[in-house]
Design a protein around this motif. Structure first.
Motif, PDB file in Angstrom:
ATOM      1  N   THR A 135       0.620   1.356  -8.665  1.00  0.00           N
ATOM      2  CA  THR A 135       0.807   0.626  -7.404  1.00  0.00           C
ATOM      3  C   THR A 135       1.336   1.568  -6.319  1.00  0.00           C
ATOM      4  OG1 THR A 135       1.220  -1.450  -8.551  1.00  0.00           O
ATOM      5  CG2 THR A 135       2.112  -1.265  -6.340  1.00  0.00           C
ATOM      6  N   ILE A 136       2.324   2.357  -6.685  1.00  0.00           N
ATOM      7  CA  ILE A 136       2.916   3.277  -5.698  1.00  0.00           C
ATOM      8  C   ILE A 136       1.878   4.329  -5.287  1.00  0.00           C
ATOM      9  CG2 ILE A 136       4.758   4.965  -5.314  1.00  0.00           C
ATOM     10  CD1 ILE A 136       6.511   2.942  -6.276  1.00  0.00           C
ATOM     11  N   ALA A 137       1.164   4.855  -6.286  1.00  0.00           N
ATOM     12  CA  ALA A 137       0.171   5.904  -5.981  1.00  0.00           C
ATOM     13  C   ALA A 137      -0.890   5.378  -5.015  1.00  0.00           C
ATOM     14  CB  ALA A 137      -0.476   6.390  -7.280  1.00  0.00           C
ATOM     15  N   MET A 138      -1.356   4.123  -5.234  1.00  0.00           N
ATOM     16  CA  MET A 138      -2.436   3.600  -4.398  1.00  0.00           C
ATOM     17  C   MET A 138      -1.951   3.262  -2.992  1.00  0.00           C
ATOM     18  SD  MET A 138      -4.492   4.297  -6.634  1.00  0.00           S
ATOM     19  CE  MET A 138      -5.960   4.112  -5.640  1.00  0.00           C
ATOM     20  N   LEU A 139      -0.669   2.944  -2.859  1.00  0.00           N
ATOM     21  CA  LEU A 139      -0.106   2.741  -1.516  1.00  0.00           C
ATOM     22  C   LEU A 139      -0.191   4.060  -0.725  1.00  0.00           C
ATOM     23  CD1 LEU A 139       1.552   1.168   0.615  1.00  0.00           C
ATOM     24  CD2 LEU A 139       3.600   1.990  -0.552  1.00  0.00           C
ATOM     25  N   LEU A 140       0.102   5.159  -1.393  1.00  0.00           N
ATOM     26  CA  LEU A 140       0.008   6.461  -0.725  1.00  0.00           C
ATOM     27  C   LEU A 140      -1.449   6.762  -0.355  1.00  0.00           C
ATOM     28  CD1 LEU A 140       2.434   8.688  -2.870  1.00  0.00           C
ATOM     29  CD2 LEU A 140       2.974   7.163  -0.993  1.00  0.00           C
ATOM     30  N   VAL A 141      -2.353   6.430  -1.281  1.00  0.00           N
ATOM     31  CA  VAL A 141      -3.787   6.653  -1.020  1.00  0.00           C
ATOM     32  C   VAL A 141      -4.212   5.862   0.223  1.00  0.00           C
ATOM     33  CG1 VAL A 141      -6.111   6.143  -1.921  1.00  0.00           C
ATOM     34  CG2 VAL A 141      -4.404   7.213  -3.403  1.00  0.00           C
ATOM     35  N   ASN A 142      -3.773   4.614   0.323  1.00  0.00           N
ATOM     36  CA  ASN A 142      -4.135   3.793   1.485  1.00  0.00           C
ATOM     37  C   ASN A 142      -3.558   4.373   2.780  1.00  0.00           C
ATOM     38  OD1 ASN A 142      -5.709   1.952   0.152  1.00  0.00           O
ATOM     39  ND2 ASN A 142      -4.143   0.363   0.003  1.00  0.00           N
ATOM     40  N   THR A 143      -2.365   4.932   2.702  1.00  0.00           N
ATOM     41  CA  THR A 143      -1.745   5.516   3.899  1.00  0.00           C
ATOM     42  C   THR A 143      -2.530   6.747   4.363  1.00  0.00           C
ATOM     43  OG1 THR A 143       0.392   4.709   3.109  1.00  0.00           O
ATOM     44  CG2 THR A 143       0.449   6.370   4.851  1.00  0.00           C
ATOM     45  N   ILE A 144      -2.973   7.540   3.395  1.00  0.00           N
ATOM     46  CA  ILE A 144      -3.791   8.725   3.722  1.00  0.00           C
ATOM     47  C   ILE A 144      -5.124   8.284   4.336  1.00  0.00           C
ATOM     48  CG2 ILE A 144      -5.077  10.665   2.688  1.00  0.00           C
ATOM     49  CD1 ILE A 144      -2.045  11.075   2.798  1.00  0.00           C
ATOM     50  N   LYS A 145      -5.685   7.225   3.766  1.00  0.00           N
ATOM     51  CA  LYS A 145      -6.967   6.711   4.287  1.00  0.00           C
ATOM     52  C   LYS A 145      -6.817   6.346   5.772  1.00  0.00           C
ATOM     53  CE  LYS A 145      -9.868   2.615   3.699  1.00  0.00           C
ATOM     54  NZ  LYS A 145     -10.854   2.108   2.776  1.00  0.00           N
ATOM     55  N   SER A 146      -5.698   5.701   6.100  1.00  0.00           N
ATOM     56  CA  SER A 146      -5.474   5.305   7.490  1.00  0.00           C
ATOM     57  C   SER A 146      -5.334   6.530   8.395  1.00  0.00           C
ATOM     58  CB  SER A 146      -4.218   4.433   7.578  1.00  0.00           C
ATOM     59  OG  SER A 146      -3.942   4.132   8.913  1.00  0.00           O
ATOM     60  N   ALA A 147      -4.599   7.542   7.900  1.00  0.00           N
ATOM     61  CA  ALA A 147      -4.414   8.763   8.705  1.00  0.00           C
ATOM     62  C   ALA A 147      -5.758   9.473   8.912  1.00  0.00           C
ATOM     63  CB  ALA A 147      -3.410   9.685   8.018  1.00  0.00           C
ATOM     64  N   LYS A 148      -6.588   9.488   7.882  1.00  0.00           N
ATOM     65  CA  LYS A 148      -7.910  10.138   8.000  1.00  0.00           C
ATOM     66  C   LYS A 148      -8.810   9.350   8.958  1.00  0.00           C
ATOM     67  CE  LYS A 148      -8.314  12.447   3.518  1.00  0.00           C
ATOM     68  NZ  LYS A 148      -8.873  12.307   2.166  1.00  0.00           N
ATOM     69  N   ASN A 149      -8.721   8.025   8.900  1.00  0.00           N
ATOM     70  CA  ASN A 149      -9.518   7.190   9.802  1.00  0.00           C
ATOM     71  C   ASN A 149      -9.203   7.496  11.255  1.00  0.00           C
ATOM     72  OD1 ASN A 149     -10.916   5.867   7.868  1.00  0.00           O
ATOM     73  ND2 ASN A 149      -9.667   4.012   7.900  1.00  0.00           N
ATOM     74  N   LYS A 150      -7.954   7.867  11.490  1.00  0.00           N
ATOM     75  CA  LYS A 150      -7.523   8.156  12.854  1.00  0.00           C
ATOM     76  C   LYS A 150      -8.302   9.366  13.400  1.00  0.00           C
ATOM     77  CE  LYS A 150      -3.520   9.428  15.464  1.00  0.00           C
ATOM     78  NZ  LYS A 150      -2.138   9.866  15.428  1.00  0.00           N
ATOM     79  N   ILE A 151      -8.562  10.355  12.512  1.00  0.00           N
ATOM     80  CA  ILE A 151      -9.309  11.546  12.946  1.00  0.00           C
ATOM     81  C   ILE A 151     -10.743  11.150  13.266  1.00  0.00           C
ATOM     82  CG2 ILE A 151     -10.124  13.831  12.275  1.00  0.00           C
ATOM     83  CD1 ILE A 151      -7.834  13.928  10.262  1.00  0.00           C
ATOM     84  N   THR A 152     -11.363  10.378  12.355  1.00  0.00           N
ATOM     85  CA  THR A 152     -12.773  10.060  12.565  1.00  0.00           C
ATOM     86  C   THR A 152     -12.964   9.196  13.805  1.00  0.00           C
ATOM     87  OG1 THR A 152     -12.503   8.320  10.937  1.00  0.00           O
ATOM     88  CG2 THR A 152     -13.578  10.299  10.180  1.00  0.00           C
ATOM     89  N   LYS A 153     -11.910   8.418  14.158  1.00  0.00           N
ATOM     90  CA  LYS A 153     -12.054   7.537  15.323  1.00  0.00           C
ATOM     91  C   LYS A 153     -11.616   8.216  16.613  1.00  0.00           C
ATOM     92  CE  LYS A 153     -12.204   3.254  12.862  1.00  0.00           C
ATOM     93  NZ  LYS A 153     -11.400   2.568  11.912  1.00  0.00           N
ATOM     94  N   HIS A 166       0.913   5.381  10.459  1.00  0.00           N
ATOM     95  CA  HIS A 166      -0.452   5.042  10.040  1.00  0.00           C
ATOM     96  C   HIS A 166      -0.490   3.828   9.125  1.00  0.00           C
ATOM     97  CE1 HIS A 166      -0.289   9.335  11.040  1.00  0.00           C
ATOM     98  NE2 HIS A 166      -1.404   9.037  11.672  1.00  0.00           N
ATOM     99  N   GLY A 167       0.641   3.573   8.472  1.00  0.00           N
ATOM    100  CA  GLY A 167       0.703   2.426   7.569  1.00  0.00           C
ATOM    101  C   GLY A 167       1.957   1.610   7.831  1.00  0.00           C
ATOM    102  N   ILE A 168       1.806   0.279   7.795  1.00  0.00           N
ATOM    103  CA  ILE A 168       2.957  -0.616   7.970  1.00  0.00           C
ATOM    104  C   ILE A 168       2.961  -1.566   6.787  1.00  0.00           C
ATOM    105  CG2 ILE A 168       4.020  -2.404   9.414  1.00  0.00           C
ATOM    106  CD1 ILE A 168       2.328  -1.261  11.767  1.00  0.00           C
ATOM    107  N   LEU A 169       4.110  -1.683   6.141  1.00  0.00           N
ATOM    108  CA  LEU A 169       4.181  -2.726   5.113  1.00  0.00           C
ATOM    109  C   LEU A 169       5.484  -3.491   5.227  1.00  0.00           C
ATOM    110  CD1 LEU A 169       6.003  -2.350   2.278  1.00  0.00           C
ATOM    111  CD2 LEU A 169       4.361  -0.526   1.933  1.00  0.00           C
ATOM    112  N   VAL A 170       5.376  -4.777   4.948  1.00  0.00           N
ATOM    113  CA  VAL A 170       6.540  -5.658   4.959  1.00  0.00           C
ATOM    114  C   VAL A 170       6.818  -6.009   3.499  1.00  0.00           C
ATOM    115  CG1 VAL A 170       7.442  -7.886   5.707  1.00  0.00           C
ATOM    116  CG2 VAL A 170       5.931  -6.571   7.222  1.00  0.00           C
TER     117      VAL A 170
END
Ligand code: NAD
Length: 283
Positions: free
Chosen positions: A264-282, A90-94
């Motif tokens: 910073t680390i906590a918000m990266l996790l939050v963004n990853t969860i957001k992406s996973a949740k978006n997958k359900i709504t879409k 759900h999340g990709i980071l370089v």
């Protein structure tokens, strides 16, 4: 002076992420984060390690694609294309910086914007600048959460951002501007840094120069957000602010370590969860 305790707020956020993961798992979704790490830079490896550990603790699946310094741009693009297609990611980071022979912009632009949990893709940059929903880069996002936690409303405040990188200073300026602060952005070519910082109710510094912000550069009662991470010769972790001498002048200040870093680390996790949740709504 009140310490802005990023460590405990990050812990609270990470516990909430854990609950979100449990909810997602009830719907047979395990959030997944893929990290690309190129080369042997010790600091980059340490950051990736911290991110992977945080994912594991929260129940997020994480995979690190480690690549040698000599890897070609095409090979990195191939891995990104593969992760873009992978429904379990759900999340990709370089992890930045990349070696000089790699075109960082081309790599960041190759990431599917819906999986761009670092928020560095121009699509997300544009959305965030426009005040639209998008992935917000984790470090400035963490700073905004810290301000919110301590009931600091940037509206009407004079903010001075020191450091104007794409990953720290510019998005920090954007978020404060969108929160109705009056924003000054300073960088290496700024003529008289002190004249800008002295005017500021809130200073956010992310430069990488220990003790850059000194006592005589800060007005009484200012709020200081120290984003810098530097290691001294003795191995001590310090920020960009001369903390010992500046702290007594401030109303609020972030410590280093224990301030912006954990957020910073906590918000990266939050963004990853957001992406996973978006997958359900879409779906
Ligand atoms: P960068 O090198 O990309 O950008 C540095 C910025 O600082 C540039 O805009 C440059 O013009 C400016 N600058 C450099 N020297 C200056 C000076 N003497 N006066 C004024 N401006 C100056 O760095 P970056 O990736 O933005 O990182 C900046 C710092 O933030 C580093 O210490 C980095 O380790 C830290 N950082 C911390 C976190 C965190 O989670 N706390 C996250 C990312 C970066």
């Amino acid at each position: 002076m009140t310490l802005l305790d990023g460590k405990s707020l990050a812990e609270k956020i990470r516990n909430n992420v854990k609950l979100d993961v449990e909810e997602l798992q009830k719907q047979h979704i395990t959030p997944g984060l893929a990290v690309v790490l190129v080369g042997n830079d010790a600091a980059s490896a340490a950051y990736v390690n911290m991110k992977s550990k945080a994912c594991k603790e929260a129940g997020i699946y994480s995979v690190v694609h480690e690549m040698p310094e000599t890897i070609s741009q095409e090979n990195i693009l191939d891995i990104i294309a593969m992760m873009n297609r992978n429904p379990n990611i759900h999340g990709i980071l370089v992890q930045l910086p990349l070696p000089n022979h790699i075109d960082t912009t081309a790599i960041l632009e190759a990431i599917d914007p819906t999986k761009d949990v670092d928020g560095f893709h121009p699509y997300n940059v544009g959305r965030v600048v426009s005040g639209l929903d998008g992935y917000i880069p984790a470090t400035p996002y963490g700073v905004m959460k810290l301000l919110e936690e301590y009931n600091i409303d940037p509206k009407g405040l004079n903010a001075c951002i020191v450091g104007a990188s794409n990953i720290v200073g510019k998005p920090m300026a954007t978020l404060l501007l969108n929160a109705n602060a009056t924003v000054d952005i300073c960088h290496i070519y700024t003529k008289d840094l002190k004249s800008h910082t002295l005017n500021a109710d809130i200073i956010c510094v992310g430069v990488g120069v220990p003790n850059l912000i000194k006592e005589d550069m800060v007005k009484e009662g200012a709020i200081i957000i120290d984003i810098g991470i530097n290691r001294t010769e003795s191995g001590k972790l310090v920020g960009d602010v001369d903390y010992e001498n500046v702290c007594q002048k401030t109303s609020f200040i972030t410590p280093v370590p224990g301030g912006v870093g954990p957020m910073t680390i906590a918000m990266l996790l939050v963004n990853t969860i957001k992406s996973a949740k978006n997958k359900i709504t879409k779906a």
